[in-house]
Design a protein around this motif. Structure first.
Motif: not given
Length: 194
Positions: A83-99
């Motif tokens: 669950d922690d790994v999934r949450s971290q992945v979701e946070d990274q995906i949500a923070s994608l930006d730019g190109d």
């Protein structure tokens, strides 16, 4: 023979019989005691064996219960770690930006639009932070219009106004598919030493 002699003989005979009866009674009592002691020894031995069996059975039950509890604890810890790994992945995906965010959103939009017949009027929903990005991307398509926010990490949800078809190509749905397909590999990688 005198009466005293007869009385004495009867007394001697009675004493002899009494002694014989007493000896027989003592012998029988000794046999009874010996048999009772033997029976008691057997009963004690059987009780000790039964107690040992019960102790062993109880020990096995407790050991089995402890192993089961430990297994549940390990599984709970693994689930929490996943669950922690999934949450971290979701946070990274949500923070994608730019190109990078633009390229991923465009690929998901293209794949979703390909699911519809040409000429259908399509409504494109998007993550709250992607309103401007999606408005820019759908300008290239005459049949697609931004249609409002959708609660997701990113990507698009495209709906046909005529056929009631909905294609959900969000970052969340892609993550869910990858997570489900690769959960065993993810778990094996995280917990390979256990």
């Amino acid at each position: 023979m005198s009466l005293d002699t007869v009385v004495e003989e009867i007394r001697d005979d009675a004493r002899a019989r009494a002694e014989e009866i007493r000896e027989r009674a003592e012998a029988e009592a000794e046999d009874i005691v010996a048999e009772a002691e033997s029976d008691a020894d057997e009963i004690i031995e059987e009780a000790e064996q039964e107690a040992e069996r019960e102790i062993e059975q109880l020990r096995e039950q407790r050991l089995s219960s402890a192993k089961l509890e430990a297994k549940h604890e390990r599984m709970r810890a693994r689930r929490d770690a996943l669950d922690d790994v999934r949450s971290q992945v979701e946070d990274q995906i949500a923070s994608l930006d730019g190109d990078e965010r633009r390229e991923l959103t465009e690929a998901l939009l293209d794949a979703a639009l390909a699911e519809f017949d040409e000429g259908e009027q399509l409504a494109v929903h998007y993550a709250p932070q992607d309103a401007e990005l999606v408005a820019d991307l759908v300008e290239e398509y005459s049949s697609a219009e931004p249609a409002g926010e959708f609660d997701c990490l990113g990507g698009v949800v495209v709906e046909s106004e005529t056929s009631r078809v909905r294609v959900k190509n969000t970052f969340d749905s892609v993550l869910e598919a990858v997570w489900d397909d690769d959960l065993k590999d993810i778990s094996d990688t995280l917990f390979e030493d256990q």
